[in-house]
Enzyme design. Sequence first.
Site, mmCIF file in Angstrom:
data_model
loop_
_atom_site.group_PDB
_atom_site.id
_atom_site.type_symbol
_atom_site.label_atom_id
_atom_site.label_comp_id
_atom_site.label_asym_id
_atom_site.label_seq_id
_atom_site.Cartn_x
_atom_site.Cartn_y
_atom_site.Cartn_z
ATOM 1 N N ASP A 163 -1.502 8.973 9.742
ATOM 2 C CA ASP A 163 -2.198 8.712 9.020
ATOM 3 C C ASP A 163 -4.015 7.582 9.505
ATOM 4 O O ASP A 163 -3.882 6.945 10.621
ATOM 5 C CB ASP A 163 -1.437 7.823 8.772
ATOM 6 C CG ASP A 163 -2.066 6.601 6.995
ATOM 7 O OD1 ASP A 163 -2.161 7.263 6.382
ATOM 8 O OD2 ASP A 163 -3.010 5.120 7.517
ATOM 9 N N ASP A 202 0.491 -1.091 0.256
ATOM 10 C CA ASP A 202 -0.218 0.020 -0.010
ATOM 11 C C ASP A 202 1.332 1.178 0.195
ATOM 12 O O ASP A 202 0.648 2.073 0.670
ATOM 13 C CB ASP A 202 -0.614 0.242 1.275
ATOM 14 C CG ASP A 202 -1.948 1.027 1.078
ATOM 15 O OD1 ASP A 202 -2.622 1.279 0.009
ATOM 16 O OD2 ASP A 202 -2.515 1.420 2.884
ATOM 17 N N GLN A 212 -2.985 -5.347 6.046
ATOM 18 C CA GLN A 212 -2.691 -4.365 7.122
ATOM 19 C C GLN A 212 -3.711 -4.647 8.361
ATOM 20 O O GLN A 212 -5.297 -4.488 8.355
ATOM 21 C CB GLN A 212 -3.323 -3.270 6.535
ATOM 22 C CG GLN A 212 -1.624 -2.448 5.381
ATOM 23 C CD GLN A 212 -2.358 -1.858 4.836
ATOM 24 O OE1 GLN A 212 -3.389 -1.828 3.788
ATOM 25 N NE2 GLN A 212 -2.266 -0.625 4.214
ATOM 26 N N ARG A 216 1.780 13.133 10.159
ATOM 27 C CA ARG A 216 1.222 13.063 9.622
ATOM 28 C C ARG A 216 -0.183 11.948 10.352
ATOM 29 O O ARG A 216 0.973 10.282 9.791
ATOM 30 C CB ARG A 216 0.846 12.314 8.360
ATOM 31 C CG ARG A 216 -0.187 12.485 7.057
ATOM 32 C CD ARG A 216 0.318 12.505 5.878
ATOM 33 N NE ARG A 216 -0.902 11.661 4.505
ATOM 34 C CZ ARG A 216 -1.401 10.447 4.285
ATOM 35 N NH1 ARG A 216 -1.410 9.795 5.383
ATOM 36 N NH2 ARG A 216 -2.340 10.414 4.106
ATOM 37 N N GLU A 240 -4.973 12.999 9.036
ATOM 38 C CA GLU A 240 -5.004 12.810 7.791
ATOM 39 C C GLU A 240 -6.420 12.032 7.636
ATOM 40 O O GLU A 240 -6.655 10.718 8.382
ATOM 41 C CB GLU A 240 -4.858 12.006 6.819
ATOM 42 C CG GLU A 240 -4.544 11.497 5.161
ATOM 43 C CD GLU A 240 -5.137 10.352 5.150
ATOM 44 O OE1 GLU A 240 -5.869 9.950 4.256
ATOM 45 O OE2 GLU A 240 -4.854 9.248 6.311
ATOM 46 N N ARG A 297 -3.789 4.234 -8.021
ATOM 47 C CA ARG A 297 -3.219 4.746 -7.657
ATOM 48 C C ARG A 297 -1.342 5.805 -8.126
ATOM 49 O O ARG A 297 -1.232 6.583 -7.832
ATOM 50 C CB ARG A 297 -2.879 5.102 -6.092
ATOM 51 C CG ARG A 297 -4.645 5.470 -5.302
ATOM 52 C CD ARG A 297 -4.559 4.984 -3.878
ATOM 53 N NE ARG A 297 -3.610 3.717 -3.736
ATOM 54 C CZ ARG A 297 -4.363 3.573 -2.470
ATOM 55 N NH1 ARG A 297 -4.339 4.687 -1.847
ATOM 56 N NH2 ARG A 297 -3.821 2.856 -2.379
HETATM 57 C C1 GLC Z 1 -3.828 6.599 4.224
HETATM 58 C C2 GLC Z 1 -3.163 7.002 2.590
HETATM 59 C C3 GLC Z 1 -3.714 6.003 1.808
HETATM 60 C C4 GLC Z 1 -3.425 4.499 2.328
HETATM 61 C C5 GLC Z 1 -4.737 4.711 3.308
HETATM 62 C C6 GLC Z 1 -4.109 3.614 4.231
HETATM 63 O O1 GLC Z 1 -4.778 7.217 3.920
HETATM 64 O O2 GLC Z 1 -3.117 7.620 1.791
HETATM 65 O O3 GLC Z 1 -2.339 5.646 1.076
HETATM 66 O O4 GLC Z 1 -3.832 3.818 1.726
HETATM 67 O O5 GLC Z 1 -3.763 5.527 4.760
HETATM 68 O O6 GLC Z 1 -2.770 3.558 5.396
#
Ligand code: GLC
Length: 636
Positions: free
Chosen positions: A277, A134, A245, A275, A319, A514
């Site tokens: 995430d 990812d 994940q 950041r 984020e 992407r």
């Molecule tokens: C955030 C990231 C993205 C990723 C997701 C899972 O949204 O920007 O690229 O797939 O998290 O970690």
Amino acid sequence: MDSRSFLDHLLEELPSLEVYRSLELQARAKRYFAELCEGLAAVYPETPALLEQVARVIGRNLAERPQELHELDLVRIHTPDWFQRPEMCGYIAYADRFAGNLRGVTERIPYLKELGIRYLHLLPLLLPREGENDGGYAVADYRRVRPDLGTMDDLEALCTELRREGISLCLDLVLNHVAREHPWAQAARRGDPRYRAYFYVYPDRTIPDQYERTLPEIFPNFAPGNFTWDEELKGWVWTTFNSWQWDVNWSNPRVFLEYLDLILWLANRGVEVFRLDAIAFIWKRLGTNCQNQPEVHALTQALRAAVRIGAPAVAFKAEAIVAPEDLAAYLGTGRHYGKVSELAYHNTLMVQVWSSLASRDTRLFTQALQRFPQKPPSTAWATYLRCHDDIGWAISDTDAAAVGLSGPAHRRFLSEFYKGEFPGSFARGMHFQENPNTGDRRTSGMAASLAGLEAALESGHPRLISLAIERLLLAHAVIIGHGEGIPLIYMGDELGMLNDYEYAQEPAHQDDNRWLHRPRMDWGKAERRKQAGTVEHRLFQGIKALLEARARTPQMHAAFPTRPLWQPNPHLLLLKREHPQGVLVQVYNFSEQEQPFPFEALRQEGIVQPFDCITQAPAPAYLRPYERLWLIQHPL
Ligand code: GLC
């Protein structure tokens, strides 16, 4: 536990602290202790014991914090608005795609400085799992750098170099999940109960099925469902994103301590912005979509308070790509006001720029900004046009209805337009994660390709090329001029880099389009920024000029709010920034036709002799196609 004993535990880890440093630390501990307790108590019952551990984690990391970073801490304490200032501007890149590796990034600092960059977000660079990962968001070891990029020492050296050049490094902290190969997950798979409790694991489908009733799917095409059966665990493990994940369980206080330790450890390497995430997902509640739960904000508050004590130079960027009504909480609402992240992404602004470019109509834009929540004055948005992710067409049905549109129809229009399917579209993009159940379709593509440059260059038509360039400059002017935050430039957009269709040849990328907008930097193209008349020159110099104008305009400080102005011309977007040094009104023409100058709207704001802060000249009498002006009353 009171703040005194908290401090005692902290100081036990710092036996030989100088008097001045100790006083300073006491002040910080006193200041943030209540915020820390409040955040923790909202989530964990066993707070006193946990507080002692938190103090020790902070103390241990403080003991190792390098002198230069202590100095930065002090500077930041005295400059709390460092990330809000008009000269702040960010750049987002993958280290390898931008410059080969971390040392390569160091060599490219002059390029970043030339553009005016003060903040660099390097996309995931910590050790990911092998194979699909990812884009690095499946981390196998947070304390190691991806070997092809360099070592932790290289990262530290890069941070030092950047800092000396006035650039802050931002790094992803992936805190919703770890890779299946991460030691915590491996220990859980070996049957270690301590680590099994770091994850959400269920022996059968009973509970997962109950959750699934209200959970959306993030990657419906390549990772349907939110749970994955693991043979070794003999259970269903929560996997919001990909099956490899694993979501970590933040209701376990050990998880909190692990991440706090990690943040402080990385901060000691020189990382200045984290950041956070996928932060919206870190708390789960049955019967909800398991996003934006109140505990997310309590946890962020506790983390931030601890980090303010241990590494005050650090800022958090949430984020959270969520609806505006949920987004405000990430910068602080209610009792968390001013106590959570300093920064969060302004997704609405990004979506509305693309929406108005497609429709040549700004009424929905004005409406959406009008309804957009106010942020605390001590925080800032990250304003951006593109990033490494897809664009989700987050148009609210309420906003659409308010300007006579249908939300679903407009979303469909945008996804068709940006795929290049809609008649007359200038765009070249791709659909991402088409969901037949919800009708949802997101979009991949580089800004330049979405804005028409790819098609225009193919046509060879100078007028179309020129229009595409102006469109891109307009879009950048909005995110740079918006003013409530740090504008982020996505690598390659400053040169008009196009879609990278090569991704389809790479086995690890071909299923995830992407990668269409994650190209390798074309340094040959970058050289052409120096050659007048080229596309690269027009874009690079145009964006640089916008950043310079922003840096010298006090009205661009993020503490002050931006308000949209209603006026009769549906092609124009007017944004107003009130400031003690005088009001500034931005005028953007979202059409490829000339438009009359909106004298009346400006006069109503007290601007009778409009002066443009970008060109530093009196405003023109009419607006060119895609014109952008930042107007104040003529200073003379
Ligand atoms: C955030 C990231 C993205 C990723 C997701 C899972 O949204 O920007 O690229 O797939 O998290 O970690």
